[in-house]
Design a protein around this motif. Structure first.
Motif, short mmCIF file in Angstrom:
data_model
loop_
_atom_site.label_atom_id
_atom_site.label_comp_id
_atom_site.label_asym_id
_atom_site.label_seq_id
_atom_site.Cartn_x
_atom_site.Cartn_y
_atom_site.Cartn_z
N ILE A 53 0.83 -1.21 0.00
CA ILE A 53 0.00 0.00 0.00
C ILE A 53 0.86 1.26 0.00
O ILE A 53 0.42 2.32 -0.45
CB ILE A 53 -0.96 0.00 1.22
N LEU A 54 2.10 1.15 0.48
CA LEU A 54 2.97 2.32 0.60
C LEU A 54 3.10 3.12 -0.70
O LEU A 54 2.95 4.36 -0.68
CB LEU A 54 4.35 1.88 1.10
N PRO A 55 3.35 2.50 -1.88
CA PRO A 55 3.43 3.31 -3.10
C PRO A 55 2.13 4.05 -3.41
O PRO A 55 2.16 5.18 -3.93
CB PRO A 55 3.75 2.27 -4.19
N LEU A 56 0.98 3.44 -3.12
CA LEU A 56 -0.30 4.11 -3.34
C LEU A 56 -0.44 5.33 -2.44
O LEU A 56 -0.95 6.38 -2.85
CB LEU A 56 -1.46 3.15 -3.10
N MET A 57 0.03 5.22 -1.19
CA MET A 57 -0.06 6.35 -0.27
C MET A 57 0.90 7.46 -0.69
O MET A 57 0.62 8.65 -0.47
CB MET A 57 0.24 5.89 1.16
N HIS A 58 2.02 7.10 -1.32
CA HIS A 58 2.93 8.12 -1.84
C HIS A 58 2.25 8.96 -2.92
O HIS A 58 2.29 10.19 -2.90
CB HIS A 58 4.19 7.47 -2.43
N THR A 59 1.61 8.27 -3.86
CA THR A 59 1.05 8.98 -5.02
C THR A 59 -0.33 9.57 -4.78
O THR A 59 -0.68 10.60 -5.35
CB THR A 59 0.97 8.03 -6.22
N GLN A 60 -1.12 8.96 -3.90
CA GLN A 60 -2.50 9.39 -3.72
C GLN A 60 -2.76 10.16 -2.43
O GLN A 60 -3.66 11.01 -2.38
CB GLN A 60 -3.43 8.17 -3.78
N ALA A 61 -1.99 9.86 -1.38
CA ALA A 61 -2.22 10.53 -0.08
C ALA A 61 -1.13 11.55 0.24
O ALA A 61 -1.17 12.16 1.31
CB ALA A 61 -2.30 9.48 1.04
N GLY A 62 -0.18 11.73 -0.66
CA GLY A 62 0.87 12.71 -0.44
C GLY A 62 1.87 12.33 0.64
O GLY A 62 2.52 13.20 1.21
N LEU A 63 2.01 11.04 0.91
CA LEU A 63 2.93 10.57 1.95
C LEU A 63 4.36 10.71 1.45
O LEU A 63 4.70 10.22 0.37
CB LEU A 63 2.62 9.12 2.29
N SER A 64 5.21 11.37 2.23
CA SER A 64 6.61 11.52 1.83
C SER A 64 7.38 10.24 2.17
O SER A 64 6.93 9.42 2.98
CB SER A 64 7.25 12.70 2.56
N ALA A 65 8.55 10.10 1.54
CA ALA A 65 9.36 8.92 1.79
C ALA A 65 9.79 8.85 3.25
O ALA A 65 9.78 7.78 3.87
CB ALA A 65 10.59 8.92 0.88
#
Length: 383
Positions: free
Chosen positions: A11-23
């Motif tokens: 799910i982490l890549p989805l949260m990067h692109t869709q929820a604006g989660l930084s690395a």
């Protein structure tokens, strides 16, 4: 438990692109989960009554489901940190209770049965990866968290009848008070084993957290989630297969081999790239990370070092906490440098395993008539 702990990885890549989660925040969420896992593992070790409680097992399963379902209800990083911390605590207690029950009820059964049961972690990884692989085309990161909670509900229902190991009788617990001198002195080998297993905790968790994101940087999106499914599928039989190999080769030899193979698997996506490298990496990683735990904890039990399983699990858990923190500065440039560092750390673990092989006491003298406390050889700290 495999879903609750590891669904975050696909799910982490989805949260990067869709929820604006930084690395960096993604690494912090991973660390929070590993801190929670250490807390849960210590609680299970220091408070044995928890491990024997059906109510605690069921309560932790329900709480784990709730922690998954609550993730899409907020965009607050603080709440996410608390939820992943809680998921770590609940996952650890579920696993410790399940392992204790497993080893207690299957004590007189063939050794491969516990090995296959530990493959449940791999099954959880494969199921959660397949879930995200399907949903990424028809839903978003929030849908993925809701669906993982639904999957955890179904698995909790199947596990609802699991009976924790009953309390040991007075005669079984008495040997715990024996002085350390009752057994052979194996500090030298245990120190090498402890170093190897702690380093494995650092290296394995970097790959276990960021492998999918790293693969998706250079491959089509479905390859990352597909690779994670392959990790789970490879993990299902791994514990039983490494146990079978132990009939012909010693644990130190197998531990060295497994760590070397794992290091190659972790480095492949960073150094080679491409779909084939990603899939080979996933297979090698999945086939070794649970097996390494089986071999290391089995070696600790063989050495009869006092509280070996608890000490090795603590070192492994601390390594899991340090892993994401160590690579956080590298994540500004993507995930490939993190995987290279993880592979180097696992190679260092292999070097410690090589030291363990030197003069390893394969045949120890029999315990005294009073006996020494027997510790489980299953991968208590593998996940």
């Amino acid at each position: 438990m495999g879903v609750g702990r590891f669904v975050y990885t696909p799910i982490l890549p989805l949260m990067h692109t869709q929820a604006g989660l930084s690395a960096g925040t993604g690494a912090n969420l991973a660390t929070a989960n590993y801190v929670g896992y250490l807390i849960g593992a210590l609680a299970g070790t220091l408070l044995p009554a928890l491990v024997r409680s059906t109510a605690v097992l069921r309560g932790c399963m329900l709480a784990l489901v709730a922690s998954l379902a609550a993730m899409p209800l907020t965009h607050s990083t603080t709440v996410w940190l608390l939820l992943r911390l809680g998921a770590g605590v609940f996952s650890a207690l579920i696993f410790v209770i399940a392992v204790s029950s497993l080893l207690g009820h299957l004590r007189d059964h063939p050794a491969h049965l516990p090995g296959w049961a530990f493959g449940g972690v791999g099954a959880g990884i494969a199921l959660s990866g397949a879930l995200v692989l399907v949903l990424r085309t028809v839903g978003d990161w929030e849908t993925a968290w809701w669906a993982s909670a639904g999957l955890a509900v179904a698995l909790s229902a199947a596990a609802w009848g699991l009976r924790p190991e009953p309390a040991a009788g007075p005669t079984a617990s008495a040997p715990e008070t024996l002085p350390e001198a009752a057994g052979p002195r194996t500090h030298r080998w245990f120190s090498a084993l402890f170093a190897s297993y702690t380093l494995e905790g650092v290296g394995y968790i970097i790959a276990g957290t960021f492998l999918v994101a790293a693969i998706e940087q250079t491959s089509p999106g479905w390859i990352g989630s597909g690779a994670w499914v392959l990790v789970g599928l490879a993990a299902i039989p791994s514990s039983a297969l490494w146990a079978a190999l132990g009939r012909r080769w010693s644990r130190p030899d197998l531990l060295l081999a497994a760590l070397a193979v794992q290091a190659v698997g972790i480095a492949l996506p960073a150094l080679v790239g491409g779909v084939a490298a990603a899939l080979i990496s996933a297979a090698l990683f999945g086939a070794t990370f649970i097996g390494v735990s089986t071999l290391a904890l089995g070696a600790g039990a063989h050495l009869r070092f006092p509280r070996s399983v608890a000490l090795l699990t603590a070192g492994y858990s601390v390594g899991q906490i340090l892993g994401p923190l160590a690579v956080a500065p590298l994540l500004h440039h993507g995930y490939h440098q993190a995987l290279v560092l993880a592979a180097v750390v696992v190679l260092a673990a292999a070097l410690a395993a090589f030291v363990l092989r030197i003069g390893f006491p394969h045949h120890l003298p029999a315990p005294t008539s009073q006996g020494t406390r027997r510790e489980p050889a299953g991968p208590t700290g593998s996940s």
